[in-house]
Design a protein around this motif. Sequence first.
Motif, PDB file in Angstrom:
ATOM      1  N   PHE A 128       1.078  -1.217  -0.203  1.00 53.78           N
ATOM      2  CA  PHE A 128      -0.274  -0.078  -0.524  1.00 53.78           C
ATOM      3  C   PHE A 128       0.567   1.193  -0.293  1.00 53.78           C
ATOM      4  N   GLY A 129       0.194   2.213  -0.897  1.00 56.91           N
ATOM      5  CA  GLY A 129       1.026   3.649  -0.420  1.00 56.91           C
ATOM      6  C   GLY A 129       1.592   4.062  -2.235  1.00 56.91           C
ATOM      7  N   TYR A 130       2.410   5.372  -1.860  1.00 60.30           N
ATOM      8  CA  TYR A 130       2.158   5.862  -3.505  1.00 60.30           C
ATOM      9  C   TYR A 130       3.818   5.230  -3.479  1.00 60.30           C
ATOM     10  N   ARG A 131       3.974   5.985  -5.464  1.00 65.20           N
ATOM     11  CA  ARG A 131       5.913   5.484  -5.154  1.00 65.20           C
ATOM     12  C   ARG A 131       6.333   7.289  -5.934  1.00 65.20           C
ATOM     13  N   ASN A 132       6.802   6.927  -5.799  1.00 64.90           N
ATOM     14  CA  ASN A 132       8.374   8.119  -6.764  1.00 64.90           C
ATOM     15  C   ASN A 132       8.864   7.884  -7.291  1.00 64.90           C
ATOM     16  N   PHE A 133       9.580   6.106  -7.058  1.00 62.86           N
ATOM     17  CA  PHE A 133      10.698   5.735  -7.837  1.00 62.86           C
ATOM     18  C   PHE A 133      10.100   4.465  -8.191  1.00 62.86           C
TER      19      PHE A 133
END
Length: 251
Positions: free
Chosen positions: A176-181
């Motif tokens: 779960f979450g978001y990705r910068n890369f």
Amino acid sequence: MAILIFFVLHWYSSLFFQTFFLHRYAAHKMFTMSKTWERIFFVLTFIFQGSNYLSAYGYGLMHRLHHAHADTEKDPHSPKFSANLFDMMWKTKLFYSDVVRGRESGIEEKYYKDLPSWKSFDMFASNWFNRLAWGTAYVAFYYVYATEWWMYLLLPIHFLMSPVHGAIINWFAHKFGYRNFTTTDTSMNFLPFDFLMMGESYHNNHHKHGSRANFGGFRWHEIDPTYQIIKLFNFLGIIKLRNTKKELVAS
């Protein structure tokens, strides 16, 4: 109130030594320190982790393997190869025990390089007498200060504080979450503002920049509390950051 204060203090003090000493120092060598300070942090880790003390040597080796083999069959703790959270925690426990006791074979020599080792202290801090003594102390504190029955439900977390911290990141921050890369693994930044894990939840940032002491800093809300303490320790001369200019500019 005393119980809740104690729980919060144990949560964050145990977590700090896990992320500062075991993770960023033992596993990644993001900074250096003298042998004297290393021994001091060994002892402090024992004091604040208590019944769930983790060896810097064992944790460091296991975490290096996690980065080298993330989300593959060679990963010591991957949600992709575990039926559920508790299955992953148990597999991690078995692997860690094998590493600490020297039963794990076939690991390349490069993963052992510069691991902090104090075997006699690890044996002392990890023996069952000490673990039971810490556990008894937690129970006694609750017996004296608990005012509601539900407070006792917090006790198992005290007993397993370090594994719980590891499981939150190794399970949830790969789901779960978001990705910068873009990375070759499933690492994610679990929390936009990391009030819970002292910077550890910026897991995608860390997997992309594995040697960077600041896990946050790529978005305005990504503030890494542990890195702020690292900067203070660096200023005081307790540790020495590697690539100091690059780190401080990025922060």
